[in-house]
Each structure stands twice: as C-alpha cells, then as structure tokens.
Scaffold this motif. Sequence first.
Motif, PDB file in Angstrom:
ATOM      1  N   ASN A  42       0.643  -1.412  -0.481  1.00  0.00           N
ATOM      2  CA  ASN A  42      -0.214   0.072  -0.184  1.00  0.00           C
ATOM      3  C   ASN A  42       1.020   1.456   0.222  1.00  0.00           C
ATOM      4  OD1 ASN A  42      -2.314  -1.917   0.769  1.00  0.00           O
ATOM      5  ND2 ASN A  42      -2.813  -1.689   2.511  1.00  0.00           N
ATOM      6  N   HIS A 126     -18.792   0.020 -10.231  1.00  0.00           N
ATOM      7  CA  HIS A 126     -18.511   0.741  -8.322  1.00  0.00           C
ATOM      8  C   HIS A 126     -17.420   1.050  -9.183  1.00  0.00           C
ATOM      9  CE1 HIS A 126     -16.143   0.393  -4.802  1.00  0.00           C
ATOM     10  NE2 HIS A 126     -15.444  -0.015  -5.750  1.00  0.00           N
ATOM     11  N   TYR A 127     -16.218   0.322 -10.388  1.00  0.00           N
ATOM     12  CA  TYR A 127     -15.364   1.423 -10.687  1.00  0.00           C
ATOM     13  C   TYR A 127     -15.179   2.450 -11.716  1.00  0.00           C
ATOM     14  CZ  TYR A 127     -12.398  -1.710  -7.978  1.00  0.00           C
ATOM     15  OH  TYR A 127     -11.375  -2.878  -6.667  1.00  0.00           O
ATOM     16  N   LEU A 130     -16.123   4.810  -8.723  1.00  0.00           N
ATOM     17  CA  LEU A 130     -15.439   5.350  -8.091  1.00  0.00           C
ATOM     18  C   LEU A 130     -13.891   6.267  -9.097  1.00  0.00           C
ATOM     19  CD1 LEU A 130     -13.487   4.417  -5.667  1.00  0.00           C
ATOM     20  CD2 LEU A 130     -12.069   3.158  -6.696  1.00  0.00           C
ATOM     21  N   ASP A 188      -7.226  10.889  -4.182  1.00  0.00           N
ATOM     22  CA  ASP A 188      -8.754  10.390  -3.750  1.00  0.00           C
ATOM     23  C   ASP A 188      -9.150   8.197  -4.306  1.00  0.00           C
ATOM     24  OD1 ASP A 188     -11.084  10.578  -2.836  1.00  0.00           O
ATOM     25  OD2 ASP A 188     -11.966  10.061  -4.366  1.00  0.00           O
ATOM     26  N   ILE A 189      -9.181   7.250  -4.962  1.00  0.00           N
ATOM     27  CA  ILE A 189      -9.033   6.567  -5.625  1.00  0.00           C
ATOM     28  C   ILE A 189      -8.098   5.327  -4.173  1.00  0.00           C
ATOM     29  CG2 ILE A 189      -8.843   4.794  -6.683  1.00  0.00           C
ATOM     30  CD1 ILE A 189      -9.430   6.595  -8.644  1.00  0.00           C
ATOM     31  N   TRP A 190      -6.891   6.140  -3.984  1.00  0.00           N
ATOM     32  CA  TRP A 190      -5.485   5.519  -3.574  1.00  0.00           C
ATOM     33  C   TRP A 190      -6.265   5.208  -1.893  1.00  0.00           C
ATOM     34  CZ3 TRP A 190      -1.485   7.425   0.057  1.00  0.00           C
ATOM     35  CH2 TRP A 190      -0.683   6.755  -0.220  1.00  0.00           C
ATOM     36  N   GLN A 191      -7.019   6.551  -1.701  1.00  0.00           N
ATOM     37  CA  GLN A 191      -7.124   6.078  -0.337  1.00  0.00           C
ATOM     38  C   GLN A 191      -8.232   5.849   0.216  1.00  0.00           C
ATOM     39  OE1 GLN A 191      -6.649  10.585   0.322  1.00  0.00           O
ATOM     40  NE2 GLN A 191      -4.570   9.876   0.885  1.00  0.00           N
ATOM     41  N   LYS A 192      -9.654   5.990  -1.024  1.00  0.00           N
ATOM     42  CA  LYS A 192     -10.576   4.662  -0.665  1.00  0.00           C
ATOM     43  C   LYS A 192     -10.353   3.386  -0.821  1.00  0.00           C
ATOM     44  CE  LYS A 192     -14.399   8.405  -1.972  1.00  0.00           C
ATOM     45  NZ  LYS A 192     -14.485   9.168  -3.326  1.00  0.00           N
ATOM     46  N   SER A 193      -9.103   2.923  -1.688  1.00  0.00           N
ATOM     47  CA  SER A 193      -9.159   1.781  -2.799  1.00  0.00           C
ATOM     48  C   SER A 193      -7.467   0.998  -2.002  1.00  0.00           C
ATOM     49  CB  SER A 193      -9.838   1.447  -3.839  1.00  0.00           C
ATOM     50  OG  SER A 193      -9.162   0.039  -4.233  1.00  0.00           O
TER      51      SER A 193
END
Length: 268
Positions: A42, A126-127, A130, A188-193
């Motif tokens: 991560n 979903h993606y 996102l 934002d994507i990296w923080q959510k996923s």
Amino acid sequence: MRIKDIENTNTGLTVENVTKIYKTKKGDILALDNVSLHVQSNEFLALLGTSGCGKSTLLRIICGLEKTTEGSIINQRKVIAGPGADRGMVFQAYNLFPWMTISENIQFGLKQKNASRKQAREIAEHYAELVGLKGFENQYPNSLSGGMRQRVAIARALANDPSVLLLDEPFGALDMQTRGVMQELLLDIWQKSPKTIIMVTHDIDEAIFLADRVAIMSARPGRIKEILDIKEGISRPRNYHIKTSQEFIAYKERATDIIREESMKLLK
Ligand SMILES: Nc1ncnc2c1ncn2[C@@H]1O[C@H](COP(=O)(O)OP(=O)(O)OP(=O)(O)O)[C@@H](O)[C@H]1O
C-alpha cells in the motif's frame, strides 16, 4: 537479503538485484544495472529519472512483460514469472478497446477470470463510479476526452483487484489542468482503495505531490541513485496547496539537482 528471506519475511514488492541487457543488432544495451528496491504494501512510490534511464523497463519487468537478465521480482512473497492478476498496469496511451463500451472495457480482465456476467457488470459499475464515470458506462471510448479515457484505463486495472498498480506516465498525454485533476483523483482512489502503486513520471511536481517516496534513477544504465522520503516532510491527506509549501520546494530542489546532474552526464 536473500530471496528466500524476502519471501518469508516481507509483504509488498521487492526488486532484487535486477539487471537488464537488451540484445540488439548493434550490440548489447545495459538498461538496468543491479537495481534493488523494496516497496511496502500500500505504499505509493514514484520513479523519476532522465529519458532512457530504464524507468519503463523496470516497470515492464515488474509487470512481467519483460524478463530480467539477472535478478528477480518478488510480490507478496512470490517470485513472479510473468504477467499476473496481482499486478495491473496503466500505460500513457490509453489502450482501450474502441469497439467495446466503457463498461465492457472495465470488465475485460474479469471475463478472463471467469466472473459471472452479473458480477462483472456490478464490479464495472463500482469502478466506473470510483473514477467519476457513473452514467458513461454504455458510451464508447471515442466519445470521451483524454482524461476520461485514462480514468477508464485506471478503472479497468483496478477492477481486477491487483495488489500492485503500475502506472507508466499515465497522465503524460493530458493537458496541465486535466493532469492536476487526475492527480487528485488518483490520490482519492488510492485512499479509498489502498494499493501498492509504482508510478513512472517525468514530472517532478507530480512525483512529490503523489508519492510516499520518490526513487530517482541514474542516467543509463539505470540504478537507484537516491530515494526521497516525501512522507517524512509532507503529511496526508494532501491537496494542491502543498505544491507551494517550503517542504515541497525543498524536495523539488533536491530532485531537480539530481536529475540535472544525471542529464549532464548524457551530454558528455
Ligand atoms: N525493446 C528494446 N530493445 C532494445 N533496447 C531497448 C528496448 N526497450 C528499451 N530499450 C533501451 O533501454 C534503455 C531504457 O529504456 P526505457 O524505455 O526503459 O527508459 P525510460 O527511462 O522509460 O525512458 P523515457 O523516459 O524516455 O520513456 C534505452 O536506452 C532504450 O533505448
């Protein structure tokens, strides 16, 4: 550390003493010279370096698209032998299938993994959401802007749920404003996923703004010249205001100096 030890003790991704020689008609090209690197699970790592220093070669090797001449890549304790669903790659050229809708593009890898139609459609929805493309699922790539196409490419890579996302100059073809928006979207994507991300870029600001650490490579043959620990000096969550902070400018000066020094070697 020996490969066996890495396999036993580390998660994340390890580049272990990787050397790459391209055999060409004009002779051998030493592209990478004994590169070692560990990227934690991560973690967001950016790779910077002068043109031709081997950044894309290293990324393609990690992806399994290219073989090492010597050395290995270990992801989550497994030595990789070729491309795999544990690693997703996004290129500068969007590489979307023009005859498929956005949803079908995102579903591409899922169908190969034998997901049911319903599952694949739901994952694609979903993606698409996102990456901010809800409502565009049934459109075709040629009706989208460059930024939107690249969002589809990112959604397609994420839909396979890889542990590692490899990004090769993903925003290189975009204008400055779109690029800035895409950087924030990616954070934002990296923080959510959360995922391990390794991103090749030519853009020093982009690397510092996004990454936990920035690895700077030497001019060819590529070696890791220095690693800047950005997360030490710049906390998260980040927004674009940090690009004018003193800490940011100090990192930028250091990166610029190293890259300039390496670029000068190419002139000699
Ligand atoms: N398939 C190939 N066959 C022969 N030489 C290659 C091949 N791919 C790359 N090279 C050479 O290996 C070196 C590293 O190339 P690579 O594309 O990895 O660098 P890069 O840092 O990504 O460059 P850029 O920033 O310009 O995209 C270069 O000298 C390049 O010409």
